[in-house]
Motif scaffolding. Structure first.
Motif, PDB file in Angstrom:
ATOM      1  N   ASP A 268       1.074  -1.308   0.160  1.00 13.97           N
ATOM      2  CA  ASP A 268      -0.068   0.088  -0.132  1.00 13.97           C
ATOM      3  C   ASP A 268       0.716   1.208  -0.258  1.00 13.97           C
ATOM      4  O   ASP A 268       1.507   1.204   0.954  1.00 13.97           O
ATOM      5  CB  ASP A 268      -0.597   0.237   1.230  1.00 13.97           C
ATOM      6  CG  ASP A 268      -1.902   1.458   1.272  1.00 13.97           C
ATOM      7  OD1 ASP A 268      -1.544   1.772   0.212  1.00 13.97           O
ATOM      8  OD2 ASP A 268      -2.677   1.728   2.374  1.00 13.97           O
ATOM      9  N   GLU A 270       0.081   4.485   0.060  1.00 12.26           N
ATOM     10  CA  GLU A 270      -0.222   5.378   1.317  1.00 12.26           C
ATOM     11  C   GLU A 270       0.277   4.948   2.513  1.00 12.26           C
ATOM     12  O   GLU A 270       0.114   6.038   3.257  1.00 12.26           O
ATOM     13  CB  GLU A 270      -1.910   5.780   1.471  1.00 12.26           C
ATOM     14  CG  GLU A 270      -2.719   6.050   0.208  1.00 12.26           C
ATOM     15  CD  GLU A 270      -2.590   7.381  -0.238  1.00 12.26           C
ATOM     16  OE1 GLU A 270      -1.864   7.812   0.814  1.00 12.26           O
ATOM     17  OE2 GLU A 270      -2.456   7.462  -1.477  1.00 12.26           O
ATOM     18  N   ASN A 271       0.851   4.033   2.609  1.00 11.29           N
ATOM     19  CA  ASN A 271       1.117   2.981   3.719  1.00 11.29           C
ATOM     20  C   ASN A 271       3.235   2.875   3.671  1.00 11.29           C
ATOM     21  O   ASN A 271       3.393   1.976   3.725  1.00 11.29           O
ATOM     22  CB  ASN A 271       0.716   2.167   4.570  1.00 11.29           C
ATOM     23  CG  ASN A 271       1.408   1.925   5.768  1.00 11.29           C
ATOM     24  OD1 ASN A 271       2.188   2.032   6.555  1.00 11.29           O
ATOM     25  ND2 ASN A 271       1.357   0.556   6.190  1.00 11.29           N
ATOM     26  N   MET A 272       3.183   3.830   4.017  1.00 11.62           N
ATOM     27  CA  MET A 272       4.565   4.190   3.419  1.00 11.62           C
ATOM     28  C   MET A 272       5.958   3.558   4.002  1.00 11.62           C
ATOM     29  O   MET A 272       6.578   2.855   3.826  1.00 11.62           O
ATOM     30  CB  MET A 272       5.666   6.006   2.661  1.00 11.62           C
ATOM     31  CG  MET A 272       6.440   5.925   2.215  1.00 11.62           C
ATOM     32  SD  MET A 272       6.793   7.828   1.663  1.00 11.62           S
ATOM     33  CE  MET A 272       6.021   8.612   0.920  1.00 11.62           C
ATOM     34  N   GLU A 273       5.539   3.647   5.097  1.00 11.87           N
ATOM     35  CA  GLU A 273       6.584   2.857   5.895  1.00 11.87           C
ATOM     36  C   GLU A 273       6.333   1.875   6.150  1.00 11.87           C
ATOM     37  O   GLU A 273       7.728   1.036   6.119  1.00 11.87           O
ATOM     38  CB  GLU A 273       6.706   3.385   7.941  1.00 11.87           C
ATOM     39  CG  GLU A 273       6.830   5.544   7.507  1.00 11.87           C
ATOM     40  CD  GLU A 273       6.861   5.078   9.275  1.00 11.87           C
ATOM     41  OE1 GLU A 273       6.529   4.462  10.070  1.00 11.87           O
ATOM     42  OE2 GLU A 273       7.007   6.674   9.613  1.00 11.87           O
ATOM     43  N   GLY A 274       4.674   0.980   6.044  1.00  9.91           N
ATOM     44  CA  GLY A 274       5.188   0.033   6.234  1.00  9.91           C
ATOM     45  C   GLY A 274       5.576  -1.105   4.919  1.00  9.91           C
ATOM     46  O   GLY A 274       5.886  -2.304   4.375  1.00  9.91           O
ATOM     47  N   THR A 275       5.514   0.071   3.757  1.00 13.61           N
ATOM     48  CA  THR A 275       6.075  -0.693   2.000  1.00 13.61           C
ATOM     49  C   THR A 275       7.133  -0.662   2.362  1.00 13.61           C
ATOM     50  O   THR A 275       7.926  -1.274   1.470  1.00 13.61           O
ATOM     51  CB  THR A 275       5.265   0.462   1.151  1.00 13.61           C
ATOM     52  OG1 THR A 275       3.907  -0.174   1.110  1.00 13.61           O
ATOM     53  CG2 THR A 275       5.329  -0.350  -0.453  1.00 13.61           C
TER      54      THR A 275
END
Length: 441
Positions: A268, A270-275
């Motif tokens: 995702d 929009e979830n930059m840190e998770g991506t």
């Protein structure tokens, strides 16, 4: 190398490492102001290597010492559109005290060739020379014409290299419709059963800019409400801390979908840190392709500790996504405020092409032939290359400098970093892939 005796039996794989080492030993540091040694010696070296196998290379010097080498190989079917293979011979400067091995030694250690330019991009220059020399020694002409360009000044925007040739000598690229060059074709290991090879199909545009604030000069002991340094520092801090909104381009969407499929998870943006946490060593390359960026890089003001200067300046490296230049510039002006004067030092467009066609098929087939676990996928480069200049001639550009890399190697961190190095086996792999690619293209 002489064309007599056993030299005819030398293969591209045999000599690519030595070619890379010899190129690294030629200091072509580019400081952006003509103060470096220039690329003339490298241009002459390349021309000599091409002439030894029967080509007629030409050297073009745009400024004293700033030289590029161009040659054309006639293909079996000259009626077909030609392919351009281009690389730059300049490198960013390096401080030897920071390195494990001297940056201009070309030393071999731990299975790698070390030195400034090992991945950016004398590795690709060496692979190209090795493949071309091998093919011409053995009488294997390419299916179509190939134009070879070894260019000056890419690290400072290409004004004295690719841009000079495109503007002054466009005839050199007559009939060329497609090109390959740097920062693509390298592997990202998902598992032993799947390695993704990232093909660069897009790159951000650039605005390298100077910011200036005028204030009132005065004595350093006085109360001063119109201090240029204070005003500029606050504006630069706002810009440096600003988080630009996520904007997912077609290329980045395709990359995230392909990588998500390989990892078995949805990515995702929009979830930059998770991506980015799922991207491992390529997070540095990919993270900056999810938004526009503006990084302050230099500050300057004053000449004496007790004198308030009348002017303060800063330099900023700004990069914008394809289709988002106007938004980027509007954001800059809003963040900086009305007291900051902004002017471009160097600017260039963003470029993007689709990931399809016979050339892409040739990349995929060449990679799979040497690595059955390979799959080619598109991605966007956060930086810029000489592809911007060649795009003005209608040449469709791809980053394809094939390297099979150890999973633990921080490849992204090598670019403009300390202890830059390229695996010996990676160079030899690249030679084999490029040779197959030429046949298939």
């Amino acid at each position: 190398m002489s064309e007599t005796g056993t030299a005819r039996n030398v293969t591209g794989e045999d000599e690519v490492v030595d070619l890379c080492r010899e190129l690294i030993r030629i200091d072509t540091s580019n400081y952006g102001d003509h103060s470096g040694p220039g690329e003339r010696k490298a241009a002459e070296y390349v021309a000599e290597k091409l002439a030894e196998v029967g080509l007629e290379p030409k050297i073009f010097e745009s400024h004293p010492g700033r030289a590029s080498t161009v040659a054309r190989i006639e293909g079996e079917d000259p009626s077909r559109p030609a392919l351009l293979i281009h690389g730059h011979t300049d490198v960013v400067p390096a401080n030897a005290d920071d390195w494990t091995h001297h940056p201009f030694s070309g030393e071999i250690a731990d299975g790698c060739v070390w030195g400034r330019g090992a991945v950016d991009m004398k590795d690709m220059d060496a692979m190209t020379l090795a493949v071309v020399r091998d093919r011409l020694r053995s009488g294997r002409r390419p299916p179509r014409d190939i134009v070879l360009a070894f260019l000056a000044d890419e690290e400072a925007g290409g004004t004295y290299g690719a841009r000079y040739l495109v503007d002054r000598h466009p005839d050199l690229f007559e009939g060329v419709t497609e090109a390959i060059s740097e920062v693509g074709g390298f592997s990202f290991t998902v598992s032993e059963q799947r390695r993704l090879y990232l093909i660069q199909t897009a790159e951000k545009g650039m605005h390298w800019m100077k910011l200036t604030v005028a204030g009132t000069a005065g004595h350093g002991s006085m109360i001063h409400r119109d201090n240029a340094i204070t005003e500029l520092s606050e504006a630069v801090a706002r810009l440096g801390r600003h988080k630009f909104p996520v904007r997912v381009t077609k290329t980045t969407r395709a990359f995230l979908d392909e990588l998500g499929d390989a990892l078995g998870t949805e990515l995702d943006p929009e979830n930059m840190e998770g991506t980015l946490a799922k991207l491992g060593g390529i997070a540095k390359l990919i993270g900056a392709t999810l938004s526009n960026t503006a990084n302050p890089t230099q500050l300057g003001a004053g000449y004496k500790v007790n004198v308030i200067p009348g002017e303060a300046t800063a330099h900023v490296d700004g990069r914008f996504l394809p289709g988002h230049e106007e938004e980027f510039l509007a954001d800059l002006d809003r963040i900086l405020g009305p007291k900051v004067r902004r002017e471009d030092v160097h600017s260039d467009k963003a470029v993007e092409t689709t990931f399809d066609g016979a050339l892409v098929d040739a990349m995929q087939s060449a990679l799979v032939a040497e690595d059955p676990a390979a799959k080619a996928i598109p991605y966007m480069l956060s930086g810029g290359t000489d592809a911007k200049s060649f795009d003005d001639l209608g040449i469709r550009g791809f980053g394809f400098a094939p390297l099979k890399l150890p999973p633990e190697l921080d490849f992204a961190g090598m670019f403009h970093g300390v202890d830059e190095r390229v695996p010996v086996e990676g160079l030899q792999f690249g030679v084999r892939v490029l040779d197959r690619f030429i046949d298939a293209s």
